[in-house]
Design a protein around this motif. Sequence first.
Motif, mmCIF file in Angstrom:
data_model
loop_
_atom_site.group_PDB
_atom_site.id
_atom_site.type_symbol
_atom_site.label_atom_id
_atom_site.label_comp_id
_atom_site.label_asym_id
_atom_site.label_seq_id
_atom_site.Cartn_x
_atom_site.Cartn_y
_atom_site.Cartn_z
ATOM 1 N N LEU A 1 26.152 33.042 57.510
ATOM 2 C CA LEU A 1 25.119 34.071 57.635
ATOM 3 C C LEU A 1 23.948 33.753 58.549
ATOM 4 O O LEU A 1 23.139 34.613 58.816
ATOM 5 C CB LEU A 1 24.579 34.443 56.251
ATOM 6 C CG LEU A 1 25.472 35.359 55.449
ATOM 7 C CD1 LEU A 1 24.945 35.510 54.033
ATOM 8 C CD2 LEU A 1 25.599 36.706 56.115
ATOM 9 N N TRP B 1 35.152 33.913 50.381
ATOM 10 C CA TRP B 1 33.777 34.372 50.154
ATOM 11 C C TRP B 1 32.781 33.241 50.410
ATOM 12 O O TRP B 1 31.778 33.424 51.099
ATOM 13 C CB TRP B 1 33.615 34.913 48.744
ATOM 14 C CG TRP B 1 32.207 35.282 48.446
ATOM 15 C CD1 TRP B 1 31.285 34.560 47.728
ATOM 16 C CD2 TRP B 1 31.511 36.464 48.880
ATOM 17 N NE1 TRP B 1 30.083 35.220 47.701
ATOM 18 C CE2 TRP B 1 30.201 36.382 48.396
ATOM 19 C CE3 TRP B 1 31.893 37.572 49.638
ATOM 20 C CZ2 TRP B 1 29.253 37.380 48.644
ATOM 21 C CZ3 TRP B 1 30.951 38.565 49.877
ATOM 22 C CH2 TRP B 1 29.651 38.450 49.387
ATOM 23 N N ASP B 2 33.053 32.071 49.867
ATOM 24 C CA ASP B 2 32.136 30.941 50.021
ATOM 25 C C ASP B 2 31.941 30.558 51.489
ATOM 26 O O ASP B 2 30.809 30.381 51.946
ATOM 27 C CB ASP B 2 32.641 29.715 49.240
ATOM 28 C CG ASP B 2 32.566 29.898 47.736
ATOM 29 O OD1 ASP B 2 31.856 30.820 47.271
ATOM 30 O OD2 ASP B 2 33.240 29.133 47.025
ATOM 31 N N CYS C 1 25.834 41.896 51.144
ATOM 32 C CA CYS C 1 25.394 40.844 50.224
ATOM 33 C C CYS C 1 23.886 40.589 50.344
ATOM 34 O O CYS C 1 23.260 40.937 51.345
ATOM 35 C CB CYS C 1 26.179 39.565 50.455
ATOM 36 S SG CYS C 1 25.868 38.724 52.003
ATOM 37 N N TYR C 2 23.361 40.020 49.319
ATOM 38 C CA TYR C 2 21.932 39.689 49.260
ATOM 39 C C TYR C 2 21.057 40.914 49.549
ATOM 40 O O TYR C 2 20.124 40.853 50.347
ATOM 41 C CB TYR C 2 21.586 38.528 50.184
ATOM 42 C CG TYR C 2 22.419 37.297 49.921
ATOM 43 C CD1 TYR C 2 22.349 36.633 48.692
ATOM 44 C CD2 TYR C 2 23.308 36.811 50.877
ATOM 45 C CE1 TYR C 2 23.131 35.512 48.442
ATOM 46 C CE2 TYR C 2 24.093 35.694 50.622
ATOM 47 C CZ TYR C 2 23.994 35.051 49.409
ATOM 48 O OH TYR C 2 24.772 33.961 49.154
ATOM 49 N N SER D 1 22.661 42.668 56.682
ATOM 50 C CA SER D 1 23.601 43.706 57.130
ATOM 51 C C SER D 1 23.398 44.098 58.595
ATOM 52 O O SER D 1 24.353 44.448 59.278
ATOM 53 C CB SER D 1 23.532 44.931 56.231
ATOM 54 O OG SER D 1 22.261 45.523 56.298
ATOM 55 N N ASP E 1 31.720 43.825 50.746
ATOM 56 C CA ASP E 1 30.703 43.161 49.922
ATOM 57 C C ASP E 1 29.849 42.212 50.766
ATOM 58 O O ASP E 1 28.631 42.128 50.593
ATOM 59 C CB ASP E 1 31.344 42.379 48.772
ATOM 60 C CG ASP E 1 31.932 43.273 47.699
ATOM 61 O OD1 ASP E 1 31.639 44.488 47.681
ATOM 62 O OD2 ASP E 1 32.699 42.746 46.867
ATOM 63 N N PHE E 2 30.499 41.506 51.687
ATOM 64 C CA PHE E 2 29.797 40.586 52.572
ATOM 65 C C PHE E 2 28.770 41.326 53.423
ATOM 66 O O PHE E 2 27.628 40.873 53.581
ATOM 67 C CB PHE E 2 30.816 39.871 53.456
ATOM 68 C CG PHE E 2 30.219 38.984 54.511
ATOM 69 C CD1 PHE E 2 29.448 37.885 54.166
ATOM 70 C CD2 PHE E 2 30.455 39.228 55.852
ATOM 71 C CE1 PHE E 2 28.910 37.058 55.141
ATOM 72 C CE2 PHE E 2 29.928 38.415 56.833
ATOM 73 C CZ PHE E 2 29.152 37.324 56.481
ATOM 74 N N LYS E 3 29.154 42.466 53.946
ATOM 75 C CA LYS E 3 28.245 43.273 54.773
ATOM 76 C C LYS E 3 26.963 43.615 54.004
ATOM 77 O O LYS E 3 25.886 43.713 54.581
ATOM 78 C CB LYS E 3 28.980 44.546 55.216
ATOM 79 C CG LYS E 3 28.139 45.584 55.881
ATOM 80 C CD LYS E 3 27.982 45.337 57.340
ATOM 81 C CE LYS E 3 27.212 46.500 57.960
ATOM 82 N NZ LYS E 3 26.761 46.220 59.267
ATOM 83 N N LEU F 1 32.620 32.423 54.134
ATOM 84 C CA LEU F 1 32.059 33.573 54.850
ATOM 85 C C LEU F 1 30.543 33.612 54.705
ATOM 86 O O LEU F 1 29.817 33.765 55.687
ATOM 87 C CB LEU F 1 32.690 34.845 54.295
ATOM 88 C CG LEU F 1 32.655 36.116 55.091
ATOM 89 C CD1 LEU F 1 33.305 35.943 56.453
ATOM 90 C CD2 LEU F 1 33.356 37.230 54.325
ATOM 91 N N THR F 2 30.052 33.446 53.495
ATOM 92 C CA THR F 2 28.601 33.509 53.282
ATOM 93 C C THR F 2 27.880 32.305 53.881
ATOM 94 O O THR F 2 26.680 32.398 54.147
ATOM 95 C CB THR F 2 28.258 33.656 51.782
ATOM 96 O OG1 THR F 2 28.864 32.601 51.046
ATOM 97 C CG2 THR F 2 28.716 35.005 51.253
ATOM 98 N N ASP F 3 28.588 31.233 54.131
ATOM 99 C CA ASP F 3 27.988 30.093 54.823
ATOM 100 C C ASP F 3 27.697 30.408 56.293
ATOM 101 O O ASP F 3 26.948 29.694 56.941
ATOM 102 C CB ASP F 3 28.901 28.867 54.765
ATOM 103 C CG ASP F 3 28.878 28.176 53.419
ATOM 104 O OD1 ASP F 3 27.995 28.496 52.584
ATOM 105 O OD2 ASP F 3 29.762 27.320 53.191
#
Length: 108
Positions: free
Chosen positions: A50, A43-44, A85-86, A91, A81-83, A46-48
């Motif tokens: 973006l 997760w960490d 997120c925020y 997305s 969840d990544f799709k 992956l979100t990096d």
Amino acid sequence: MYEYKEIYTIDFTDIKHYLDVHIKIKEALDFPDYYGCNWSAFWDCLTDMLSDPIHIEIIGIEVLRKKFKNAANMLIEILRDFKHCYNDRFSHKILIEVVEGDKRIVIE
């Protein structure tokens, strides 16, 4: 680290051990050497990623499901969840596809 690719392909067709799951992820997504080979680290990292458009293609999900069902479920859950997120802020820049045979299933 995070060399931009038009498509990041994670291929699970030849995995044999659980650690192979995270090694395939690390290599396909060009995660850094310090990637912890666990779902929190996934997760960490992956979100990096973006800042750029992201197209992830997963091949061999049926092999992953057969050998490590919980890992397959966790992978899909995290990617979903990544799709979103925020509050769906990114997305429109994220495309995640699971390839099963001749079908492409988009993770929404």
